[in-house]
Design an enzyme around this catalytic site. Structure first.
Site, PDB file in Angstrom:
ATOM      1  N   LYS A 140      54.141   8.739  28.037  1.00 35.44           N
ATOM      2  CA  LYS A 140      54.107   7.348  27.589  1.00 35.44           C
ATOM      3  C   LYS A 140      55.499   6.738  27.581  1.00 35.44           C
ATOM      4  CE  LYS A 140      54.454   5.306  23.962  1.00 35.44           C
ATOM      5  NZ  LYS A 140      54.575   5.004  22.543  1.00 35.44           N
ATOM      6  N   ARG A 146      59.527  16.823   8.911  1.00 33.99           N
ATOM      7  CA  ARG A 146      58.835  16.219  10.065  1.00 33.99           C
ATOM      8  C   ARG A 146      57.888  17.244  10.692  1.00 33.99           C
ATOM      9  NH1 ARG A 146      64.085  14.231  10.967  1.00 33.99           N
ATOM     10  NH2 ARG A 146      64.471  15.732  12.641  1.00 33.99           N
ATOM     11  N   LYS A 168      48.616   0.769  27.948  1.00 37.11           N
ATOM     12  CA  LYS A 168      48.535   0.694  26.481  1.00 37.11           C
ATOM     13  C   LYS A 168      49.039  -0.682  26.083  1.00 37.11           C
ATOM     14  CE  LYS A 168      50.117   2.849  22.193  1.00 37.11           C
ATOM     15  NZ  LYS A 168      50.272   4.114  21.485  1.00 37.11           N
ATOM     16  N   GLU A 220      53.234   1.052  28.416  1.00 31.62           N
ATOM     17  CA  GLU A 220      52.979   0.318  27.171  1.00 31.62           C
ATOM     18  C   GLU A 220      53.871  -0.926  27.074  1.00 31.62           C
ATOM     19  OE1 GLU A 220      53.934   2.411  23.544  1.00 31.62           O
ATOM     20  OE2 GLU A 220      52.837   1.009  22.296  1.00 31.62           O
TER      21      GLU A 220
HETATM   22  C1  5MM Z   1      54.810   5.693  17.186  1.00 35.94           C
HETATM   23  O1  5MM Z   1      55.544   4.565  17.556  1.00 35.94           O
HETATM   24  C2  5MM Z   1      55.871   4.515  18.947  1.00 35.94           C
HETATM   25  C3  5MM Z   1      57.272   4.102  19.191  1.00 35.94           C
HETATM   26  O2  5MM Z   1      58.054   4.798  18.346  1.00 35.94           O
HETATM   27  P1  5MM Z   1      59.632   4.534  18.286  1.00 35.94           P
HETATM   28  O3  5MM Z   1      59.826   3.075  18.018  1.00 35.94           O
HETATM   29  O4  5MM Z   1      60.005   5.372  17.143  1.00 35.94           O
HETATM   30  O5  5MM Z   1      60.193   5.020  19.568  1.00 35.94           O
HETATM   31  C4  5MM Z   1      55.029   3.465  19.622  1.00 35.94           C
HETATM   32  O6  5MM Z   1      55.244   3.462  20.999  1.00 35.94           O
HETATM   33  C5  5MM Z   1      53.590   3.690  19.378  1.00 35.94           C
HETATM   34  O7  5MM Z   1      53.115   4.701  20.214  1.00 35.94           O
HETATM   35  C6  5MM Z   1      52.789   2.448  19.648  1.00 35.94           C
HETATM   36  O8  5MM Z   1      53.491   1.276  19.385  1.00 35.94           O
HETATM   37  C7  5MM Z   1      51.546   2.480  18.838  1.00 35.94           C
HETATM   38  O9  5MM Z   1      51.889   2.543  17.492  1.00 35.94           O
HETATM   39  P2  5MM Z   1      51.219   1.508  16.513  1.00 35.94           P
HETATM   40  O10 5MM Z   1      51.779   1.863  15.173  1.00 35.94           O
HETATM   41  O11 5MM Z   1      51.645   0.162  17.007  1.00 35.94           O
HETATM   42  O12 5MM Z   1      49.736   1.741  16.634  1.00 35.94           O
END
Ligand code: 5MM
Length: 333
Positions: free
Chosen positions: A136, A46, A219, A177
């Site tokens: 966030k 990672r 977001k 978000e």
């Molecule tokens: C990166 O994914 C984020 C949430 O992760 P976990 O489920 O592992 O906690 C998520 O909040 C992300 O920032 C947003 O959904 C945007 O990701 P996408 O893939 O939808 O652009």
């Protein structure tokens, strides 16, 4: 609350033609993505992958802020240089996901609320010392016959608001978000209705509790038909419905809006953002904060050949450049 500092951070984050990289997959989600591609699910892998993303030369041309997770914000390059120092050196804002994931909403099958408020102020203080300027928190809503319920939307709005107040008190810009999930068989109209009502509930709560809106970023998911409908929709249609919904429900004074990609095809996320900017001037800054839509090709390439970091980085730059162009309506297919 230092309103000026919040506004300055918002301005740096939303400076055209840039957007955000969501690299805040929890250990569990990151491992799940690694597993699918045959990458060992170790802390070192990672770290290696995040080093690839953070240390990509020239990425600052397209990306203004990286959203990290607790593990990554403490890590460093193989040569010992801290990730936070690399980002600072590039003038990229450091963001941190501070929610601690989803838990079931009692007596509401299939619905979730987000946890992580306990000890949040102390964690924010710690992250600020590490260089974080924004945070966030993600809440999710599933569309089905009986969901999302009013209770789920209200509970998440209250939690998002408490989180936002905590962040602003510490001088950290909160990104809220509320993600309406793509899964399901709902129509685009239903998604519009749910997103619209949910934003109404959220912004009422934020206003009632006096969250400083110019120092906050939303977001959001786009207005789309459910994935299982397998419907083709024109980018112009998605753009029109999404922008209409946001114009109706998001106050103009907000710091700005960023979009998530939510599992839609990478190119669609780019083309749809581009189409939103072709609708004419918008009342707020609007750009991307994608995870999957930017990273899918990068991760697949690195998983196939971890030694070819240059190839993975060129794919990262290309995806970020396309989204940067889309963020000002200049992307050409
Ligand atoms: C990166 O994914 C984020 C949430 O992760 P976990 O489920 O592992 O906690 C998520 O909040 C992300 O920032 C947003 O959904 C945007 O990701 P996408 O893939 O939808 O652009």
């Amino acid at each position: 609350m230092d309103e000026t500092a919040l506004i300055q951070t918002v301005a740096r984050l939303l400076m055209a033609p840039k957007g955000l990289l969501a690299a805040d997959e929890s250990i569990k989600s990151c491992n799940a993505r690694f597993e699918k591609l045959g990458v060992p699910t170790t802390e070192e892998k990672r770290r290696e992958y995040r080093e690839l993303l953070i240390d990509t030369p020239g990425i600052e041309e397209f990306i203004s802020g990286y959203i990290l997770v607790d593990e990554t914000i403490h890590e460093a390059k193989a040569d010992g240089t801290k990730f936070t120092d690399i980002l600072k050196g590039k003038g990229i804002e450091i963001g941190i996901k501070v929610d601690e994931g989803l838990i079931d909403l009692i007596d509401h099958p299939g619905e979730k609320i987000t946890q992580g408020l306990d000890g949040l102020s102390d964690r924010l203080k710690e992250y600020k010392k590490l260089g974080a300027t924004f945070a966030k928190w993600r809440a999710v809503y599933s569309i089905s016959e009986n969901t999302p319920s009013e209770l789920c939307m209200k509970a998440n709005a209250e939690i998002l608001t408490k989180y936002a107040l905590n962040c602003q008190a510490e001088g950290i810009v909160p990104i809220v978000e509320p993600e309406v999930l793509l899964d399901g068989e709902h129509t685009m109209e239903k998604c519009y209705e749910v997103t619209s009502h949910n934003l109404e509930i959220l912004f009422k709560e934020l206003a009632d509790k006096k969250v400083y809106l110019p120092g906050l970023i939303l977001k959001t998911s786009m207005v789309l038909p459910g994935k299982d409908m397998k419907l083709e929709v024109y980018p112009s249609e998605v753009a029109k419905m999404t922008v209409k919904c946001l114009k109706e429900k998001v106050p103009d004074v907000i710091g700005g809006i960023v979009l998530l990609s939510g599992g839609q095809p990478d190119e669609d996320a780019t083309v749809r953002l581009n189409a939103m900017h072709q609708l004419g001037p918008l009342p707020w800054a609007l750009t991307f904060s994608y995870s999957r839509a930017i990273q899918n090709k990068v991760l697949a390439s690195w998983a196939k050949d971890p030694a070819d970091v240059a190839l993975a980085r060129s794919l990262f730059l290309a995806a970020a450049k396309n989204d940067s162009l889309a963020s000002v309506g200049e992307y050409k297919v």
